[in-house]
Design an enzyme around this catalytic site. Sequence first.
Site, PDB file in Angstrom:
ATOM      1  N   ARG A  57       0.820  -1.277  -0.048  1.00 55.91           N
ATOM      2  CA  ARG A  57      -0.102   0.104  -0.231  1.00 55.91           C
ATOM      3  C   ARG A  57       0.585   1.259   0.007  1.00 55.91           C
ATOM      4  O   ARG A  57       0.424   2.227  -0.415  1.00 55.91           O
ATOM      5  CB  ARG A  57      -0.925  -0.004   1.267  1.00 55.91           C
ATOM      6  CG  ARG A  57      -1.653   1.197   1.231  1.00 55.91           C
ATOM      7  CD  ARG A  57      -2.608   1.309   2.517  1.00 55.91           C
ATOM      8  NE  ARG A  57      -2.928   0.254   3.503  1.00 55.91           N
ATOM      9  CZ  ARG A  57      -2.301   0.480   4.685  1.00 55.91           C
ATOM     10  NH1 ARG A  57      -1.327   1.039   5.045  1.00 55.91           N
ATOM     11  NH2 ARG A  57      -2.262  -0.603   5.696  1.00 55.91           N
ATOM     12  N   ASP A 182      -5.312  22.028  -9.553  1.00 56.27           N
ATOM     13  CA  ASP A 182      -5.757  21.062 -10.436  1.00 56.27           C
ATOM     14  C   ASP A 182      -5.035  21.612 -11.712  1.00 56.27           C
ATOM     15  O   ASP A 182      -5.769  22.293 -12.610  1.00 56.27           O
ATOM     16  CB  ASP A 182      -7.022  21.010 -10.461  1.00 56.27           C
ATOM     17  CG  ASP A 182      -7.688  19.621 -10.931  1.00 56.27           C
ATOM     18  OD1 ASP A 182      -6.978  19.383 -12.122  1.00 56.27           O
ATOM     19  OD2 ASP A 182      -8.778  19.226 -10.701  1.00 56.27           O
TER      20      ASP A 182
HETATM   21  C1  LIG Z   1     -11.784  14.288 -14.209  1.00 58.32           C
HETATM   22  C2  LIG Z   1     -11.232  15.242 -13.241  1.00 58.32           C
HETATM   23  C3  LIG Z   1     -10.861  15.268 -12.087  1.00 58.32           C
HETATM   24  C4  LIG Z   1     -11.278  13.536 -11.289  1.00 58.32           C
HETATM   25  O1  LIG Z   1     -10.520  12.621 -11.809  1.00 58.32           O
HETATM   26  P1  LIG Z   1     -10.943  11.149 -11.674  1.00 58.32           P
HETATM   27  O2  LIG Z   1      -9.716  10.185 -11.870  1.00 58.32           O
HETATM   28  O3  LIG Z   1     -12.218  10.981 -12.615  1.00 58.32           O
HETATM   29  O4  LIG Z   1     -11.472  11.056 -10.326  1.00 58.32           O
HETATM   30  C5  LIG Z   1     -10.277  16.062 -11.352  1.00 58.32           C
HETATM   31  N1  LIG Z   1     -10.163  17.244 -11.958  1.00 58.32           N
HETATM   32  C6  LIG Z   1     -10.622  17.638 -13.190  1.00 58.32           C
HETATM   33  C7  LIG Z   1     -10.320  18.611 -13.784  1.00 58.32           C
HETATM   34  C8  LIG Z   1     -11.331  16.420 -13.814  1.00 58.32           C
HETATM   35  O5  LIG Z   1     -11.638  16.494 -15.274  1.00 58.32           O
END
Ligand SMILES: *Cc1c(COP(=O)(O)O)cnc(C)c1O
Length: 391
Positions: A57, A182
Site C-alpha cells: 500500500r 488541479d
Molecule cells: C476528471 C477530473 C478530475 C477527477 O479525476 P478522476 O480520476 O475521475 O477522479 C479532477 N479534476 C478535473 C479537472 C477532472 O476533469
Amino acid sequence: MKDAKQDTVIAHAGRDPHGNFGIVNPPVYHASTVLFPTLEALEASDRAPFDGVNYGRIGTPTSAAFETAVAEVEGGYRAVTAASGLAAIATALSAFTKAGDHILISDSAYGPTRRFCNEVMARYGVETQYYDPRIGAGIATLIRPETTVVYLESPGSLTFEVQDVPAIAAAAKAAGATVLMDNTWATPLYFKPFEYGVDVSIHAATKYLVGHADAMLGLLVCNEASFLPVKRTAVRFGTCAGPDDLYLGLRGLRTLSVRLKRHHETGLALAQWLAGRPEVRRVIHPARPDHPDHALWRRDFSGASGLFAALLRPVPKSALAAMLDGMELFGLGYSWGGFESLLLPVHPAASRTATAWAESGPLLRVHAGLEDPDDLIRDLERGFARLAAAN
Ligand SMILES: *Cc1c(COP(=O)(O)O)cnc(C)c1O
C-alpha cells in the site's frame, strides 16, 4: 542527460532497463506482503516508513517508477499516486487543513471537488469560501489569519477561465497558505506549476496521462516542503493505486507529447469551425485570441489540450437530443483525455456561488480526440443538420 529537453525526459524518466535484464519497460509489481531478510532490516524499514519498499500500500517499484517520471517531467520534487483524480484532490485538501481552518477554492473548480469541500471538509470543521477564478492578486482581500489553503484549477472545469496563477500564489504564500492546483487540463507538459508558486500539482491521470479511457489514476506532484505532509496523509488514508493502472499511466506518459500536440491542433480546428457556425453563439477555448483570458494563457502555457466548450444559441431540448443522439464519431459521456472525441452538455450555473453563469443557450463541452479532424467536422455538420430539422 542533465540538460535534456522535455520530449526526451518523457521517453527516459523513471526507467532503469539494465536493472531489469535490459527490458525497456519496468515490470509491474503486484504486491501486498514484502519480506525482510532479518529483524534488523525490518526495524530499519520501520524507521523510514515512507521510503523504500516495505508494504504494497505504501509504495512499490511500479508506483516509484511512475512517480519519479512525472515529478521529473513537471519539475516537482517527488510525487504521490492515488486511485483516482478525486482521491488525489481529497488527499491534498486533507493534508493541509484542520478544524477551524478556512480554505479558498476557485468557483470554476471541478464539481466533485466542490462537493468534497461542502460535504466532507465542512463536517470536519473546515470552512470553504469560493472565489472568482479571475480574481488575480485580489485574492489577498479574501485571505484570513485562518486561511490555510488556496486552491486553483486553470483553466476551470466547464467554463475554462484561465487564472493568474503567479499573482494568486504570491498572495497566498505571503499569508502562509499552501497553494494547491488541479493541473489536469494542461498536463505536466503544458503548464509548469512549480515555476509559478504552486506547492502541490494535482492531476486526474485518468485523463491524458493514461490517455486511452481504460484506467482511473490520480497524482499529486509536490515541491519539497509539501511532499512529506502529502505522503503522510496519503498513507494515513490508505490511498494507493493499482499496479496495472500505474503501468498504464507510465506507458501513457511516453506518448503524451505527440498525443497532446494532435489534441491541441484538432481542438483548435474544431473550435475554429464551430465559431463560424450560425448555431454557435461563441466558442470558449483559451488558445483562441477571442478568449477573454487568452493573454494569460499565452504568457504561462506552452500548449493546449483538446478540451473546450461551445455555447449554442437556445434550442429546444428535443433539437439538441436529435443532434447528440445521432453522432457517429463523438461519444456522449463523462471524462476526457482518451483517444476518442466526446460531446457533453454541461450546466455551470448549478455549480457556481461566487460568480454567475448567465448564458441561456446549451453549453457543449467538446473533447477533440485523435480522429481525422475532417471526419469530426462532418459528424458535427450532420449533427447541426439534425438539430435544424428538429428545431
Ligand atoms: C476528471 C477530473 C478530475 C477527477 O479525476 P478522476 O480520476 O475521475 O477522479 C479532477 N479534476 C478535473 C479537472 C477532472 O476533469
